[in-house]
Design a protein around this motif. Structure first.
Motif, mmCIF file in Angstrom:
data_model
loop_
_atom_site.group_PDB
_atom_site.id
_atom_site.type_symbol
_atom_site.label_atom_id
_atom_site.label_comp_id
_atom_site.label_asym_id
_atom_site.label_seq_id
_atom_site.Cartn_x
_atom_site.Cartn_y
_atom_site.Cartn_z
ATOM 1 N N LEU A 91 -6.226 -4.293 9.411
ATOM 2 C CA LEU A 91 -5.260 -5.193 9.521
ATOM 3 C C LEU A 91 -3.782 -4.688 8.774
ATOM 4 N N LEU A 92 -3.835 -3.853 7.801
ATOM 5 C CA LEU A 92 -2.845 -3.715 6.692
ATOM 6 C C LEU A 92 -1.997 -2.338 7.325
ATOM 7 N N GLU A 93 -2.560 -1.577 8.317
ATOM 8 C CA GLU A 93 -2.016 -0.462 8.759
ATOM 9 C C GLU A 93 -0.993 -0.498 9.408
ATOM 10 N N ASP A 94 -0.788 -1.653 10.221
ATOM 11 C CA ASP A 94 0.368 -1.790 11.187
ATOM 12 C C ASP A 94 0.766 -3.142 11.152
ATOM 13 N N LEU A 95 1.755 -3.625 10.040
ATOM 14 C CA LEU A 95 1.767 -4.929 10.032
ATOM 15 C C LEU A 95 2.994 -5.268 10.648
ATOM 16 N N ALA A 96 4.205 -4.609 10.671
ATOM 17 C CA ALA A 96 5.491 -4.890 11.171
ATOM 18 C C ALA A 96 6.275 -3.825 11.176
ATOM 19 N N PRO A 97 7.574 -3.532 11.876
ATOM 20 C CA PRO A 97 8.453 -2.497 11.583
ATOM 21 C C PRO A 97 8.958 -2.271 10.323
ATOM 22 N N ALA A 98 9.182 -3.317 9.731
ATOM 23 C CA ALA A 98 9.938 -3.200 8.112
ATOM 24 C C ALA A 98 9.084 -3.509 7.196
ATOM 25 N N VAL A 99 7.893 -3.637 7.280
ATOM 26 C CA VAL A 99 6.808 -4.212 6.292
ATOM 27 C C VAL A 99 5.458 -3.420 6.337
ATOM 28 N N ARG A 100 5.170 -3.107 5.256
ATOM 29 C CA ARG A 100 3.902 -2.175 5.081
ATOM 30 C C ARG A 100 3.357 -2.607 3.929
ATOM 31 N N ALA A 101 2.082 -2.209 3.883
ATOM 32 C CA ALA A 101 1.172 -2.337 2.608
ATOM 33 C C ALA A 101 1.211 -1.016 1.807
ATOM 34 N N PRO A 102 0.824 -0.901 0.527
ATOM 35 C CA PRO A 102 0.540 0.506 0.120
ATOM 36 C C PRO A 102 -0.608 0.928 0.778
ATOM 37 N N ARG A 103 -0.606 2.510 1.077
ATOM 38 C CA ARG A 103 -1.725 3.109 1.808
ATOM 39 C C ARG A 103 -2.831 3.371 1.066
ATOM 40 N N LEU A 104 -3.888 3.046 1.836
ATOM 41 C CA LEU A 104 -5.236 3.143 1.000
ATOM 42 C C LEU A 104 -5.756 4.491 1.131
ATOM 43 N N TYR A 105 -6.222 4.913 -0.013
ATOM 44 C CA TYR A 105 -6.556 6.335 -0.275
ATOM 45 C C TYR A 105 -8.100 6.264 -0.246
ATOM 46 N N GLY A 106 -8.815 5.322 -0.744
ATOM 47 C CA GLY A 106 -10.159 5.196 -0.676
ATOM 48 C C GLY A 106 -10.548 4.003 -1.483
ATOM 49 N N SER A 107 -11.930 3.624 -1.441
ATOM 50 C CA SER A 107 -12.519 2.265 -2.072
ATOM 51 C C SER A 107 -13.834 2.531 -2.314
ATOM 52 N N ALA A 108 -14.210 1.705 -3.045
ATOM 53 C CA ALA A 108 -15.752 1.650 -3.316
ATOM 54 C C ALA A 108 -16.319 0.211 -3.930
ATOM 55 N N VAL A 109 -17.390 -0.249 -3.464
ATOM 56 C CA VAL A 109 -17.980 -1.381 -3.873
ATOM 57 C C VAL A 109 -19.566 -0.811 -4.663
ATOM 58 N N GLU A 110 -19.520 -1.343 -6.121
ATOM 59 C CA GLU A 110 -20.732 -0.777 -6.844
ATOM 60 C C GLU A 110 -21.687 -1.661 -6.632
ATOM 61 N N ASP A 111 -22.945 -1.453 -7.288
ATOM 62 C CA ASP A 111 -24.163 -2.111 -6.987
ATOM 63 C C ASP A 111 -24.037 -3.827 -7.680
ATOM 64 N N ASP A 112 -23.153 -3.858 -8.605
ATOM 65 C CA ASP A 112 -23.050 -5.190 -9.304
ATOM 66 C C ASP A 112 -21.925 -6.052 -8.494
ATOM 67 N N GLY A 113 -21.396 -5.425 -7.620
ATOM 68 C CA GLY A 113 -20.293 -6.209 -6.514
ATOM 69 C C GLY A 113 -18.952 -5.813 -7.047
ATOM 70 N N ARG A 114 -18.816 -5.068 -8.045
ATOM 71 C CA ARG A 114 -17.396 -4.601 -8.541
ATOM 72 C C ARG A 114 -16.655 -3.742 -7.395
ATOM 73 N N THR A 115 -15.463 -4.254 -7.148
ATOM 74 C CA THR A 115 -14.840 -3.608 -5.946
ATOM 75 C C THR A 115 -13.826 -2.558 -6.685
ATOM 76 N N VAL A 116 -13.384 -1.573 -5.969
ATOM 77 C CA VAL A 116 -12.351 -0.685 -6.382
ATOM 78 C C VAL A 116 -11.473 -0.101 -4.991
ATOM 79 N N LEU A 117 -10.253 -0.415 -5.429
ATOM 80 C CA LEU A 117 -9.268 -0.013 -4.467
ATOM 81 C C LEU A 117 -8.436 1.206 -5.025
ATOM 82 N N TRP A 118 -8.305 2.400 -4.208
ATOM 83 C CA TRP A 118 -7.293 3.395 -4.668
ATOM 84 C C TRP A 118 -6.138 3.453 -3.956
ATOM 85 N N LEU A 119 -4.848 3.232 -4.103
ATOM 86 C CA LEU A 119 -3.865 2.833 -3.518
ATOM 87 C C LEU A 119 -2.750 3.619 -3.785
#
Length: 359
Positions: A91-119
């Protein structure tokens, strides 16, 4: 960091430096001055050197982590999972001509439910608190975002749809009414007739909800406060997509104008004179993407979204009654007198918006 997360970080860095694979050296993390709001969420700048094909390539990115349900409260895990899902969905890859989100370089979900985003690390080209030019540019771009998504289906199960209750806080209404009805002398001295108007606004929250639910809906960030708004290369970059979901046109403009002042991300003395110009800028952006949109809906959406935030006046009254100095979270060096001046102007703007909503 688990072995799986370390492998995912290496892949994220490879993506960031446009190499097939890398070996990481000298990985470091720097704490950021970030409004984490609740414990068990962290945002840091992570950086180091990537070795690839004999080259040493410096890299840096933002690491955002949310602990799993064994530590973090449901509010926080829901937000973290929502932002993770928003990135994973594309969804966040093509929001609008003049609005964007930081690019996502990678992500992970660990066994205990901890989420990680590298932006992607974003650098703001303007000033903070936001100046008039940045506010107007962001208002225009938020209008373009609304125009791009108005009328599209927004029914993904992970999207946030509880934003009205989050702002109107119906569970706090009874206590809020008691606060403004006590007419404490210190509070009356500062707020005067605003107390009666605040009482009417609390009682009218069902009507405010009705106005908002009747408006055309679009995709909203729902937390477009100044701290989450960056200007970069002539575009608006919005960070923290934890509350993304459907909402009426004008809702994000209320966050930009009203919530930014409440937090200290903008000054009421900057926002008040340009309020109408900001509405026009948002409407222009909306029309560029959706020429058939009703511009009158922008004002209704802005006013009603501002009217949801009745707790502003109650919080100020409560603080005055207890003898506390008013504070705005993003400006810890601001004096109590300066904060009080800002918040009184903001209350007046909000109550005027409420009058227009309920007229």
């Amino acid at each position: 960091m688990s072995e799986a997360a370390a492998t995912a970080l290496s892949a994220a860095v490879a993506r960031a430096v446009s190499r097939a694979s890398v070996v990481l050296e000298d990985v470091r993390q720097d704490a950021l001055d970030y409004d984490a709001f609740l414990a068990h969420r962290a945002v840091t700048r992570i950086h180091g050197v990537a070795l690839a094909d004999g080259d040493r390539i410096p890299w840096s990115m933002i690491e955002k982590t949310t602990e799993g349900p064994h530590l973090a409260i449901p509010y926080l895990t829901d937000n973290g999972d929502r932002e993770y899902a928003a990135y994973a969905s594309g969804l966040l890859e093509d929001l609008a001509p003049a609005v964007r989100a930081p690019r996502l370089y990678g992500s992970a979900v660990e066994d205990d439910g901890r989420t990680v985003l590298w932006l992607e690390e974003i650098h703001h080209d303007g000033t903070r608190p936001l100046d008039a030019d940045t506010i107007l540019e962001a208002a225009h771009d938020l209008g373009g975002l609304a125009g791009r998504w108005i009328g599209r289906p927004l029914d993904e199960p992970w999207m946030f749809d509880g934003w009205i209750d989050r702002h109107s806080q119906p569970e706090a209404a009874e206590r809020g009414l008691a606060t403004v009805r006590r007419r404490n002398p210190a509070v009356v001295a500062h707020l005067g007739d605003r107390l009666a108007a605040a009482e009417r606004l609390i009682l009218a929250q069902p009507d405010v909800r009705g106005v908002l639910e009747a408006l055309p809906h679009t995709l909203c960030h729902h937390d477009a406060v100044g701290a989450n708004v960056f200007r970069s290369d002539g575009r608006t970059v919005l960070i923290d997509w934890e509350s993304v979901g459907p909402g009426p046109v004008g809702a994000d403009l209320a966050s930009l104008l009203f919530s930014s002042v409440r937090r200290g991300d903008a000054s009421a003395f900057v926002v008040a004179p340009l309020l109408e110009e900001a509405v026009d800028a948002y409407a222009a952006g909306l029309h560029e993407e959706q020429p058939r949109a009703d511009i009158a809906d922008v004002r209704r959406g802005l006013d009603a979204s501002a009217a949801l935030r009745w707790k502003l006046a109650v919080d100020v009254a409560d603080g005055l009654e207890r003898g506390d100095v008013p504070r705005r979270g993003s400006l810890p060096e601001e004096t109590g007198e300066e904060a009080a001046e800002e918040l009184l102007v903001l209350i007046d703007l909000q109550l005027a918006a409420a009058e227009r909503t309920l007229a």
